[in-house]
Design a protein around this motif. Sequence first.
Motif, PDB file in Angstrom:
ATOM      1  N   ARG A 615     -14.002 -28.396  29.083  1.00  0.00           N
ATOM      2  CA  ARG A 615     -14.216 -26.996  28.713  1.00  0.00           C
ATOM      3  C   ARG A 615     -13.455 -26.639  27.435  1.00  0.00           C
ATOM      4  O   ARG A 615     -13.984 -25.938  26.553  1.00  0.00           O
ATOM      5  N   LEU A 616     -12.215 -27.131  27.319  1.00  0.00           N
ATOM      6  CA  LEU A 616     -11.428 -26.845  26.121  1.00  0.00           C
ATOM      7  C   LEU A 616     -12.044 -27.480  24.881  1.00  0.00           C
ATOM      8  O   LEU A 616     -12.046 -26.883  23.797  1.00  0.00           O
ATOM      9  N   VAL A 617     -12.574 -28.704  25.022  1.00  0.00           N
ATOM     10  CA  VAL A 617     -13.209 -29.360  23.884  1.00  0.00           C
ATOM     11  C   VAL A 617     -14.435 -28.587  23.424  1.00  0.00           C
ATOM     12  O   VAL A 617     -14.650 -28.343  22.232  1.00  0.00           O
ATOM     13  N   ILE A 618     -15.276 -28.167  24.393  1.00  0.00           N
ATOM     14  CA  ILE A 618     -16.475 -27.396  24.041  1.00  0.00           C
ATOM     15  C   ILE A 618     -16.093 -26.075  23.385  1.00  0.00           C
ATOM     16  O   ILE A 618     -16.669 -25.664  22.368  1.00  0.00           O
ATOM     17  N   GLU A 619     -15.090 -25.409  23.944  1.00  0.00           N
ATOM     18  CA  GLU A 619     -14.661 -24.125  23.381  1.00  0.00           C
ATOM     19  C   GLU A 619     -14.101 -24.293  21.972  1.00  0.00           C
ATOM     20  O   GLU A 619     -14.348 -23.462  21.084  1.00  0.00           O
ATOM     21  N   LYS A 620     -13.399 -25.392  21.754  1.00  0.00           N
ATOM     22  CA  LYS A 620     -12.839 -25.613  20.423  1.00  0.00           C
ATOM     23  C   LYS A 620     -13.940 -25.816  19.389  1.00  0.00           C
ATOM     24  O   LYS A 620     -13.900 -25.262  18.288  1.00  0.00           O
ATOM     25  N   PHE A 621     -14.948 -26.631  19.722  1.00  0.00           N
ATOM     26  CA  PHE A 621     -16.027 -26.873  18.776  1.00  0.00           C
ATOM     27  C   PHE A 621     -16.906 -25.639  18.572  1.00  0.00           C
ATOM     28  O   PHE A 621     -17.598 -25.534  17.571  1.00  0.00           O
ATOM     29  N   GLN A 622     -16.859 -24.689  19.515  1.00  0.00           N
ATOM     30  CA  GLN A 622     -17.638 -23.461  19.349  1.00  0.00           C
ATOM     31  C   GLN A 622     -16.897 -22.421  18.519  1.00  0.00           C
ATOM     32  O   GLN A 622     -17.513 -21.691  17.741  1.00  0.00           O
ATOM     33  N   LYS A 623     -15.570 -22.348  18.659  1.00  0.00           N
ATOM     34  CA  LYS A 623     -14.827 -21.242  18.057  1.00  0.00           C
ATOM     35  C   LYS A 623     -13.867 -21.674  16.942  1.00  0.00           C
ATOM     36  O   LYS A 623     -13.512 -20.855  16.100  1.00  0.00           O
ATOM     37  N   ALA A 624     -13.434 -22.914  16.954  1.00  0.00           N
ATOM     38  CA  ALA A 624     -12.436 -23.328  15.961  1.00  0.00           C
ATOM     39  C   ALA A 624     -13.034 -23.331  14.563  1.00  0.00           C
ATOM     40  O   ALA A 624     -14.243 -23.535  14.390  1.00  0.00           O
ATOM     41  N   PRO A 625     -12.212 -23.107  13.523  1.00  0.00           N
ATOM     42  CA  PRO A 625     -12.714 -23.136  12.138  1.00  0.00           C
ATOM     43  C   PRO A 625     -13.249 -24.526  11.780  1.00  0.00           C
ATOM     44  O   PRO A 625     -12.769 -25.547  12.276  1.00  0.00           O
ATOM     45  N   PHE A 626     -14.234 -24.509  10.905  1.00  0.00           N
ATOM     46  CA  PHE A 626     -14.838 -25.779  10.488  1.00  0.00           C
ATOM     47  C   PHE A 626     -13.816 -26.680   9.815  1.00  0.00           C
ATOM     48  O   PHE A 626     -13.818 -27.901  10.010  1.00  0.00           O
ATOM     49  N   GLU A 627     -12.890 -26.084   9.018  1.00  0.00           N
ATOM     50  CA  GLU A 627     -11.915 -26.898   8.303  1.00  0.00           C
ATOM     51  C   GLU A 627     -11.013 -27.653   9.272  1.00  0.00           C
ATOM     52  O   GLU A 627     -10.634 -28.803   9.045  1.00  0.00           O
ATOM     53  N   GLU A 628     -10.657 -27.002  10.403  1.00  0.00           N
ATOM     54  CA  GLU A 628      -9.779 -27.643  11.376  1.00  0.00           C
ATOM     55  C   GLU A 628     -10.490 -28.804  12.068  1.00  0.00           C
ATOM     56  O   GLU A 628      -9.913 -29.878  12.271  1.00  0.00           O
ATOM     57  N   ILE A 629     -11.776 -28.594  12.421  1.00  0.00           N
ATOM     58  CA  ILE A 629     -12.544 -29.670  13.058  1.00  0.00           C
ATOM     59  C   ILE A 629     -12.726 -30.830  12.084  1.00  0.00           C
ATOM     60  O   ILE A 629     -12.588 -32.006  12.444  1.00  0.00           O
ATOM     61  N   ALA A 630     -13.029 -30.481  10.815  1.00  0.00           N
ATOM     62  CA  ALA A 630     -13.203 -31.528   9.813  1.00  0.00           C
ATOM     63  C   ALA A 630     -11.915 -32.309   9.589  1.00  0.00           C
ATOM     64  O   ALA A 630     -11.931 -33.533   9.427  1.00  0.00           O
ATOM     65  N   ALA A 631     -10.771 -31.611   9.600  1.00  0.00           N
ATOM     66  CA  ALA A 631      -9.485 -32.299   9.419  1.00  0.00           C
ATOM     67  C   ALA A 631      -9.217 -33.266  10.565  1.00  0.00           C
ATOM     68  O   ALA A 631      -8.718 -34.381  10.360  1.00  0.00           O
ATOM     69  N   GLN A 632      -9.571 -32.849  11.802  1.00  0.00           N
ATOM     70  CA  GLN A 632      -9.369 -33.737  12.949  1.00  0.00           C
ATOM     71  C   GLN A 632     -10.248 -34.982  12.844  1.00  0.00           C
ATOM     72  O   GLN A 632      -9.794 -36.110  13.054  1.00  0.00           O
ATOM     73  N   CYS A 633     -11.528 -34.771  12.506  1.00  0.00           N
ATOM     74  CA  CYS A 633     -12.436 -35.912  12.377  1.00  0.00           C
ATOM     75  C   CYS A 633     -12.006 -36.839  11.241  1.00  0.00           C
ATOM     76  O   CYS A 633     -12.084 -38.065  11.350  1.00  0.00           O
ATOM     77  N   GLU A 634     -11.550 -36.225  10.137  1.00  0.00           N
ATOM     78  CA  GLU A 634     -11.116 -37.033   8.994  1.00  0.00           C
ATOM     79  C   GLU A 634      -9.891 -37.868   9.346  1.00  0.00           C
ATOM     80  O   GLU A 634      -9.770 -39.025   8.955  1.00  0.00           O
ATOM     81  N   SER A 635      -8.957 -37.288  10.130  1.00  0.00           N
ATOM     82  CA  SER A 635      -7.764 -38.042  10.524  1.00  0.00           C
ATOM     83  C   SER A 635      -8.134 -39.219  11.420  1.00  0.00           C
ATOM     84  O   SER A 635      -7.588 -40.322  11.280  1.00  0.00           O
ATOM     85  N   LYS A 636      -9.116 -39.005  12.342  1.00  0.00           N
ATOM     86  CA  LYS A 636      -9.546 -40.116  13.194  1.00  0.00           C
ATOM     87  C   LYS A 636     -10.226 -41.206  12.366  1.00  0.00           C
ATOM     88  O   LYS A 636     -10.013 -42.402  12.589  1.00  0.00           O
ATOM     89  N   ALA A 637     -11.062 -40.775  11.400  1.00  0.00           N
ATOM     90  CA  ALA A 637     -11.739 -41.759  10.557  1.00  0.00           C
ATOM     91  C   ALA A 637     -10.744 -42.548   9.720  1.00  0.00           C
ATOM     92  O   ALA A 637     -10.870 -43.764   9.550  1.00  0.00           O
ATOM     93  N   THR A 638      -9.712 -41.851   9.201  1.00  0.00           N
ATOM     94  CA  THR A 638      -8.690 -42.543   8.409  1.00  0.00           C
ATOM     95  C   THR A 638      -7.916 -43.547   9.259  1.00  0.00           C
ATOM     96  O   THR A 638      -7.634 -44.668   8.831  1.00  0.00           O
ATOM     97  N   LEU A 639      -7.585 -43.134  10.475  1.00  0.00           N
ATOM     98  CA  LEU A 639      -6.869 -44.027  11.382  1.00  0.00           C
ATOM     99  C   LEU A 639      -7.708 -45.257  11.703  1.00  0.00           C
ATOM    100  O   LEU A 639      -7.217 -46.395  11.691  1.00  0.00           O
TER     101      LEU A 639
END
Length: 687
Positions: A615-639
Motif C-alpha cells: 500500500r505504501l509503495v502504491i501510494e508513493k508512486f501515486q502522490k510522490a513528486p516525479f523528481e523523487e521517484i526518478a532519483a530513486q530509480c536512478e540510484s538503483k540503476a547506478t548501483l
Amino acid sequence: MLLALLPVSKANPQAFCRSVPSAFEHVPAFYARIRIAGIRGIQGVVRKTVNDELRATIWEPQHMDKIVPSLLYNMQKTEDADSRIGPPSSPTGGDKEENPAALAENCFRELLARATYGNMNNAVKPVFAHLDHHKLWDPNEFAVHCFKIIMYSIQAQYSHHVIQEILGHLDFCKRDSPRVRAGIIQVLLETIAIAAKGSIGPTVLEVFNTLLKHLSLSVDVELGAKSGSSGNIDTRSKECEEKMVQNAIIQTIGFFGSNLPDYQRSEIMMFIMGKVPVFGMTAHSSENGQLGDLGTRRIQIMLLRSLLMVTSGYNAKSVATVLSAPFLDPLLSSSLMEDCELRQLVLEVLHNLIDRHDNRAKLRGIRIIPDVSDLKIKRDKISRQDVSFMKKHGQQLYRHIYLGCKEDDNVHKNFELLYTTLALITIELANEEVVTDLIRLAIALQDMAILNEDNLSMFSRCSIMALVAAYLNFLSQMIAVPAFCQHISKVIETRTVEGPCFLPETIFRDKCSLPRTFDKDDKSLFFLMNKIAESLGGSGYSTERLSVPYVPQVTDEDRLSRRKSIVDTVSIQVDILAANGTENKVNNTEEITFEALKKAIDNTGLEEQEKEKRRLVIEKFQKAPFEEIAAQCESKATLLHDRLAQILELTIRPPPSPSGTLTITAGHTHYQSVPVYEMKFPDLCVY
C-alpha cells in the motif's frame, strides 16, 4: 687596473667578470668606486649585445653564470625592504651613478629586457644558484625582490618560463627544510600575482599539479615526523614548519585560481576536486596512497580549503554550468564524511557557487529574523536553467542536507552553514515546487529530532529544532503567505515561553541547560504539516505534494563516502562470528518451544506487513513528486551498473600478448608468453 681589462671584456666576458672586486671591505668608499666601474663595464658588455657578434656568445651558460651572480651580489648589499611592495622602482639617475646596488639593479633590468625565448632560462637559472648558495630563501625578502624585477623586466609572453623554472626548483628542493620550501612557494606566489592574468595553456595545470604534489608530500612528512617520535620540541617545531608550508601552498593555489578567467577557473575546480581522496575507495592516487586515514583526512581538508579559495568571488551566470554532475557528485560525497570540518568546507564551497548576489553576509548567524525585509536581500527571477537544475539535482541537495543534520558531531558552525544553505537555495533557486520540497524537508528534519531513531544527542536534537525554526521563519517571510506566517510565528512565540531550547538564540549560547527529555505530545511546540498545507492551499502550492512525507533515498554513494561502509561492517561481523567458533553457535541456537512453533505457524502478521508495504509503495508512486521517484530509480540503476562493472572487471581478461601475460601461481609471479603464430587476429588486421 680596470682600464687595462676593458679591452679584454669583449673577447672574454668570463675573465672580465672575475675582475669585478667584491671582497675588499676595509676601504668602503674607494672600493665602492671600483665596484661601480666594474658594473659599468658589465653594463657596456650587455649593451654591446644589441648589434654586435657578442649577441650569441654572452647568453651562453658559462657567461651568464658569472655575470648574473656578480650583479646580484652588488644588489644584495643595500637591498631596500620597501621595494617589496608593488613593482620595484627603477633607480634614479643619481642613484645609478653613486650606488653600486642601484647601478647593478639597472644593469640586471637591461639584461633581462634583452632576453629572448631561447636564452631566457640561461639568465634565470643563475639566480637560483645564487640564492641557494647564499641561503637567501629564508628569509626570502631579497629573493622576492629579485623575481619581481625579473617579472617586470622580461617580455610578458615569457612569464610562464619563469614560473616553470620556479616550479622545477621547488621540485629540486623538495627534501630541503620546510622554511626553504615555504620561501620558494612565497616567491612563486609573488610571481603568479604578476603573471596570472596572462597564464594560458598547460602552465596553469602544471602549477596546480606541482603544488598539490608538494602539499601531499608536506602532509606525509608531517605525519611521518609525528609518528616517529614522542612529541619532543624538535618534532613540534617541524610540524609547525610543515603547516607553514601547507598554508603557503593553499594561499598560492587560492590566489592563482581566483585571478584566472572563469572558464579556466571552472577547469581548475574540476582538477582539484578530482584530487580529493574519498574514504572507502579501493585505490588512491599515487600521491595519497601511503598516507593512511589520518593523512587522507588532512589531504581532504587541505584540498577543500584550496577549492574554497579558488571558488571565492566566482560569479556564475547559471548554477547548472558550475555545479555540473562531474563536479557536484564528488563534492556532495565529501559532505557525507564523518568529520565536521570537512562538511563545513563543502558547505562553504557550495555557498560560494550558489550565492550570485552576495547575500551570505546578510544571512550570517542562525537566528530568528524579526523582519527579513530589513536585510534588503537581492534576488532575480528564477531562470529556466535554474529550474532545470533543481529538477535534476534538487533531490540530491535535499538528501545531503538531511543526512548532514543527522551527524552527531555537528557543532554550532555546522548548523549555521546548513541554515545558510537552505536560505541561499530559497533565494537563488526556489520556485513553488522547490518551496514545497523545502517545507517537506524541514518537517522531515523536525520529525527526525522528535522521533530520534538515530539516537542523536540532546544537543543535536535541539539544534535541529532550532535550525527548522530559523529556516521556516525566513521562508515564511520570503513567500509572504499570511496564514503560513501566522502559524510559524505562533509556534515560535510558544517556544519562547515553553521551549526556549528549540530556538537558536538559546541553544547556541555558550552555557545552555539542555532538557532531559522531549515531550512528543505537546503539539503547540511543533510545526504541523496539516496546518501548513491548509495555509498554503489557496496560494498555488500543491497540498498533495505537501502531504507526502520526505524520505531520502539511500544510494551507493554512502559506501564511497564513509570510512566504513555497510558492506565493511557486515564483513567485520561475519569475521567475528567465524572467529568465535562453535561456542557462539551453541549460544545463538534458539530454544524450540510451543510458543515459538505457534508464532512460526501464525503468518497473519506477516501478511498484514506485506499488505502495508504494498500500500505504501502504491501510494508513493501515486502522490510522490516525479523528481523523487526518478532519483530513486536512478540510484538503483547506478548501483546495478556499478555491480555489473565489477563483475565484468573480474570475469573479462585482456587478450593474450606476445610479450607475455602476468600470472601468479603458488605465490610466485611469472609471465606466460604466447607465440605470434598461435594468436588469432581479426581478418582486417592480417595482410
